[in-house]
Motif scaffolding. Structure first.
Motif, PDB file in Angstrom:
ATOM      1  N   ALA A   1      12.052  81.667  18.520  1.00 53.22           N
ATOM      2  CA  ALA A   1      11.031  82.684  18.258  1.00 53.22           C
ATOM      3  C   ALA A   1      10.098  82.892  19.446  1.00 53.22           C
ATOM      4  O   ALA A   1       9.169  83.694  19.363  1.00 53.22           O
ATOM      5  N   GLY A   2      10.327  82.167  20.543  1.00 51.01           N
ATOM      6  CA  GLY A   2       9.528  82.377  21.751  1.00 51.01           C
ATOM      7  C   GLY A   2       8.452  81.346  22.011  1.00 51.01           C
ATOM      8  O   GLY A   2       7.622  81.539  22.906  1.00 51.01           O
ATOM      9  N   TYR A   3       8.461  80.240  21.254  1.00 47.83           N
ATOM     10  CA  TYR A   3       7.441  79.209  21.433  1.00 47.83           C
ATOM     11  C   TYR A   3       7.908  78.126  22.407  1.00 47.83           C
ATOM     12  O   TYR A   3       9.096  77.762  22.435  1.00 47.83           O
ATOM     13  N   VAL A   4       6.967  77.615  23.190  1.00 50.64           N
ATOM     14  CA  VAL A   4       7.185  76.431  24.021  1.00 50.64           C
ATOM     15  C   VAL A   4       6.578  75.253  23.268  1.00 50.64           C
ATOM     16  O   VAL A   4       5.398  75.282  22.907  1.00 50.64           O
ATOM     17  N   ASN A   5       7.379  74.218  23.012  1.00 54.51           N
ATOM     18  CA  ASN A   5       6.976  73.138  22.116  1.00 54.51           C
ATOM     19  C   ASN A   5       6.637  71.854  22.869  1.00 54.51           C
ATOM     20  O   ASN A   5       7.313  71.493  23.837  1.00 54.51           O
ATOM     21  N   PHE A   6       5.605  71.160  22.379  1.00 58.47           N
ATOM     22  CA  PHE A   6       5.215  69.860  22.912  1.00 58.47           C
ATOM     23  C   PHE A   6       5.025  68.907  21.734  1.00 58.47           C
ATOM     24  O   PHE A   6       4.257  69.205  20.817  1.00 58.47           O
ATOM     25  N   LYS A   7       5.705  67.792  21.743  1.00 54.47           N
ATOM     26  CA  LYS A   7       5.582  66.830  20.650  1.00 54.47           C
ATOM     27  C   LYS A   7       5.081  65.493  21.194  1.00 54.47           C
ATOM     28  O   LYS A   7       5.337  65.137  22.343  1.00 54.47           O
ATOM     29  N   LEU A   8       4.367  64.769  20.340  1.00 59.21           N
ATOM     30  CA  LEU A   8       3.789  63.486  20.741  1.00 59.21           C
ATOM     31  C   LEU A   8       3.739  62.565  19.533  1.00 59.21           C
ATOM     32  O   LEU A   8       3.057  62.847  18.546  1.00 59.21           O
ATOM     33  N   ALA A   9       4.469  61.449  19.612  1.00 60.16           N
ATOM     34  CA  ALA A   9       4.504  60.481  18.514  1.00 60.16           C
ATOM     35  C   ALA A   9       3.273  59.591  18.533  1.00 60.16           C
ATOM     36  O   ALA A   9       2.699  59.306  19.589  1.00 60.16           O
ATOM     37  N   ARG A  10       2.880  59.130  17.363  1.00 62.61           N
ATOM     38  CA  ARG A  10       1.787  58.169  17.270  1.00 62.61           C
ATOM     39  C   ARG A  10       2.207  56.849  17.908  1.00 62.61           C
ATOM     40  O   ARG A  10       3.394  56.510  17.966  1.00 62.61           O
ATOM     41  N   THR A  11       1.225  56.107  18.384  1.00 62.48           N
ATOM     42  CA  THR A  11       1.519  54.839  19.034  1.00 62.48           C
ATOM     43  C   THR A  11       1.984  53.797  18.021  1.00 62.48           C
ATOM     44  O   THR A  11       1.758  53.928  16.819  1.00 62.48           O
TER      45      THR A  11
ATOM     46  N   HIS B   1       3.113  80.287  22.069  1.00 59.65           N
ATOM     47  CA  HIS B   1       3.998  81.441  22.206  1.00 59.65           C
ATOM     48  C   HIS B   1       3.924  81.988  23.632  1.00 59.65           C
ATOM     49  O   HIS B   1       2.846  82.314  24.131  1.00 59.65           O
ATOM     50  N   SER B   2       5.078  82.088  24.264  1.00 63.43           N
ATOM     51  CA  SER B   2       5.142  82.493  25.674  1.00 63.43           C
ATOM     52  C   SER B   2       4.761  83.954  25.878  1.00 63.43           C
ATOM     53  O   SER B   2       4.503  84.371  27.005  1.00 63.43           O
ATOM     54  N   GLU B   3       4.710  84.720  24.807  1.00 64.47           N
ATOM     55  CA  GLU B   3       4.319  86.119  24.938  1.00 64.47           C
ATOM     56  C   GLU B   3       2.816  86.279  25.127  1.00 64.47           C
ATOM     57  O   GLU B   3       2.344  87.307  25.605  1.00 64.47           O
ATOM     58  N   TYR B   4       2.064  85.234  24.757  1.00 66.65           N
ATOM     59  CA  TYR B   4       0.612  85.309  24.831  1.00 66.65           C
ATOM     60  C   TYR B   4       0.015  84.385  25.887  1.00 66.65           C
ATOM     61  O   TYR B   4      -1.000  84.704  26.487  1.00 66.65           O
ATOM     62  N   PHE B   5       0.629  83.206  26.081  1.00 70.41           N
ATOM     63  CA  PHE B   5       0.066  82.230  27.008  1.00 70.41           C
ATOM     64  C   PHE B   5       1.143  81.611  27.890  1.00 70.41           C
ATOM     65  O   PHE B   5       2.284  81.419  27.453  1.00 70.41           O
ATOM     66  N   ARG B   6       0.768  81.276  29.104  1.00 65.22           N
ATOM     67  CA  ARG B   6       1.589  80.443  29.976  1.00 65.22           C
ATOM     68  C   ARG B   6       0.920  79.084  30.093  1.00 65.22           C
ATOM     69  O   ARG B   6      -0.308  78.963  30.102  1.00 65.22           O
ATOM     70  N   ILE B   7       1.725  78.038  30.178  1.00 65.88           N
ATOM     71  CA  ILE B   7       1.218  76.673  30.228  1.00 65.88           C
ATOM     72  C   ILE B   7       0.850  76.313  31.666  1.00 65.88           C
ATOM     73  O   ILE B   7       1.677  76.416  32.573  1.00 65.88           O
ATOM     74  N   ILE B   8      -0.382  75.871  31.852  1.00 66.55           N
ATOM     75  CA  ILE B   8      -0.824  75.403  33.171  1.00 66.55           C
ATOM     76  C   ILE B   8      -0.727  73.888  33.260  1.00 66.55           C
ATOM     77  O   ILE B   8      -0.304  73.335  34.278  1.00 66.55           O
ATOM     78  N   ASP B   9      -1.092  73.191  32.182  1.00 58.75           N
ATOM     79  CA  ASP B   9      -1.103  71.731  32.210  1.00 58.75           C
ATOM     80  C   ASP B   9      -0.957  71.191  30.791  1.00 58.75           C
ATOM     81  O   ASP B   9      -1.328  71.855  29.819  1.00 58.75           O
ATOM     82  N   TYR B  10      -0.411  69.983  30.709  1.00 64.20           N
ATOM     83  CA  TYR B  10      -0.274  69.301  29.423  1.00 64.20           C
ATOM     84  C   TYR B  10      -0.539  67.822  29.638  1.00 64.20           C
ATOM     85  O   TYR B  10       0.023  67.207  30.547  1.00 64.20           O
ATOM     86  N   GLN B  11      -1.423  67.247  28.804  1.00 67.11           N
ATOM     87  CA  GLN B  11      -1.741  65.831  28.918  1.00 67.11           C
ATOM     88  C   GLN B  11      -1.751  65.179  27.546  1.00 67.11           C
ATOM     89  O   GLN B  11      -2.092  65.813  26.543  1.00 67.11           O
ATOM     90  N   LYS B  12      -1.378  63.889  27.535  1.00 67.10           N
ATOM     91  CA  LYS B  12      -1.351  63.114  26.300  1.00 67.10           C
ATOM     92  C   LYS B  12      -2.557  62.192  26.248  1.00 67.10           C
ATOM     93  O   LYS B  12      -2.969  61.636  27.261  1.00 67.10           O
ATOM     94  N   MET B  13      -3.108  62.039  25.056  1.00 66.70           N
ATOM     95  CA  MET B  13      -4.171  61.059  24.821  1.00 66.70           C
ATOM     96  C   MET B  13      -3.646  60.051  23.811  1.00 66.70           C
ATOM     97  O   MET B  13      -3.321  60.413  22.672  1.00 66.70           O
ATOM     98  N   LEU B  14      -3.562  58.791  24.210  1.00 65.05           N
ATOM     99  CA  LEU B  14      -3.034  57.734  23.349  1.00 65.05           C
ATOM    100  C   LEU B  14      -4.160  56.793  22.951  1.00 65.05           C
ATOM    101  O   LEU B  14      -4.826  56.220  23.805  1.00 65.05           O
ATOM    102  N   PHE B  15      -4.358  56.645  21.648  1.00 67.70           N
ATOM    103  CA  PHE B  15      -5.435  55.792  21.145  1.00 67.70           C
ATOM    104  C   PHE B  15      -4.850  54.492  20.599  1.00 67.70           C
ATOM    105  O   PHE B  15      -5.014  54.164  19.423  1.00 67.70           O
TER     106      PHE B  15
END
Length: 465
Positions: free
Chosen positions: A115-125, A137-151
């Motif tokens: 459907a045009g989405y760029v997906n990012f998944k992150l499992a719990r620790t 959705h790539s039609e509305y936004f382009r990804i500049i950066d992605y970071q994970k926060m692990l607690f």
């Protein structure tokens, strides 16, 4: 594959099916790409989809979970994806995605990807089985950066931070193209099983805001709107809500419906029926525009912790002083003083009280540096003790406000005559919860998609004054 027990077929459980589409939601919440691009509005949906490993199928057998029956969880998640694709939000933030199940993960990634989405998944620790999924959705936004926060040290929770940029320029007819950048965070806080976990949840939010603040400083991004999305596992009356409000964030749904922070407006909508059968509003999409007043982060954190301490004192006093007509600040002072000599609270007594209440000495509690900082803030005179006046000013009746004056925020709609150098943010155009009953503070018995209601917010880009 296990067969369902015979008693399971006697339960009033319905195989999930796609709920009837709300015409209002279809019209209001970014249902079509052409309209979205024309008025440059964007939308965000947050939804805790209830992992099958947690979904109980029977009150009689608590060990019977949906994850044991493929047809059940597959049908329900197909219906969830149908709803998400029907709403077609610019950004989708999901919690409790069963990331341990490869078939289910592939289902979400394929259908959203097609459907045009760029997906990012992150499992719990610590291999908890579920986690987060954020789709842009790539039609509305382009990804500049992605970071994970692990607690790892805070309830095995995680958060995702994405920095995205609008594909469509904000200004038409400008000498240079202006594309709005946004910081998006998706998270799922710990459930407050007891009062001591309030500190853990507060620490989780504090860590998220610390990461955002560091990221903004490192990348010179002071003039950028921030959207926090997810399951916050706390209502409008909780300390996490007050903490975020003191940092300038606003609840998008409440802004759209003109609800205040007053007790009268706290129960006008719900978004979750928890495992105890209680219904409450815990799913939020927070917005912070770059022209909002923000307190120093540590100051807001200190105020929130003192608020938790006051709440615990009140709770304990109610248990010990049931014969009293009211909770006096004198009784509260004596309660916190513990065995400290004289009419003062000493540091040892302060630490003893916090330890008795489970706020320190626990894996996820306050560290030694935190306690020393709180003590320094309470000991205004710096003489090593906290007298009654200091207790009243810092803990019992503080004069700080929980959030800044909202009248200080002003904006104007974007127009063709916009100058090149300016600050952009968002106004809340609309916000919708599904099913419609939850917007009236009720939970429908026939709702089977999840134990949470999806929240969709539509934002319009604005020029900030």
């Amino acid at each position: 594959m296990a067969s369902p027990p015979s008693w399971l077929f006697l339960l009033p459980f319905k195989s999930p099916r796609r709920p009837p589409r709300r015409r209002a939601l279809h019209r209001r919440a970014a249902c079509n790409s052409r309209r979205m691009i024309t008025d440059r509005s964007v939308s965000c949906t947050t939804f805790n989809i209830l992992a099958p490993i947690y979904k109980r199928l029977s009150e009689k057998d608590q060990g019977c979970r949906e994850s044991q029956y493929r047809s059940y969880w597959l049908s329900r998640n197909e219906s969830i994806i149908d709803r998400l694709l029907g709403d077609r939000s610019s950004i989708i933030c999901l919690q409790e995605v069963w990331l341990d199940n490869e078939e289910l993960v592939n289902l979400y990634e394929k259908r959203l990807g097609d459907a045009g989405y760029v997906n990012f998944k992150l499992a719990r620790t610590n291999n908890r089985g579920d986690g987060l999924l954020t789709a842009v959705h790539s039609e509305y936004f382009r990804i500049i950066d992605y970071q994970k926060m692990l607690f790892n040290d805070l309830g095995d929770r995680v958060a995702q931070l994405l920095r995205v940029e609008s594909v469509v320029p904000l200004c038409q007819g400008c000498t240079s193209s202006i594309n709005l950048q946004i910081i998006i965070v998706n998270t799922h806080l710990l459930f407050p099983h007891d009062a001591s976990l309030c500190i853990v949840r507060l620490q989780q939010v504090y860590k998220i805001l610390q990461c955002i603040e560091t990221y903004q400083n490192d990348n010179n991004l002071s003039s950028i709107p921030i959207v926090l999305s997810g399951d916050w596992n706390g209502s409008k009356r909780g300390h996490v809500y007050k903490f975020l409000r003191s940092q300038g964030f606003v609840s998008s749904y409440d802004i759209a419906h003109h609800y205040t922070d007053s007790d009268a407006d706290c129960h006008k909508w719900v978004s979750h029926r928890n495992h105890r059968g209680n219904i409450c509003g815990v799913d939020f999409i927070w917005l912070l525009n770059p022209n909002k007043f923000r307190k120093p982060l540590r100051t807001s954190w200190k105020e929130a912790v003192f608020g938790i301490i006051k709440l615990i004192i009140c709770s304990l006093l109610l248990q010990y002083l049931l014969h009293s007509a009211s909770l006096s600040k004198e009784n509260a002072f004596a309660f916190l003083k513990v065995d400290s000599p004289g009419d003062y609270i000493h540091y040892t007594g302060f630490c003893q009280a916090l330890r008795q209440w489970g706020l320190i000495g626990q894996r996820d509690g306050l560290c030694h540096e935190d306690v020393k900082y709180l003590w320094a803030q309470a000991d205004i005179e710096g003489d090593g003790v906290v007298d009654f006046e200091e207790f009243q000013r810092c803990i019992w009746s503080p004069r700080w406000s929980e959030h800044p004056d909202e009248s200080s925020e002003e904006w104007t709609e974007l127009g063709s005559g916009t100058e090149t150098r300016m600050t952009f943010g968002f106004s809340v155009k609309d916000a919708v919860l599904f099913p419609p009953e939850v917007e009236r503070g009720m939970w429908p018995e026939n709702y089977s998609l999840s134990d949470h209601a999806p929240l969709t917010v539509v934002f319009s880009p604005v020029k900030l004054s």
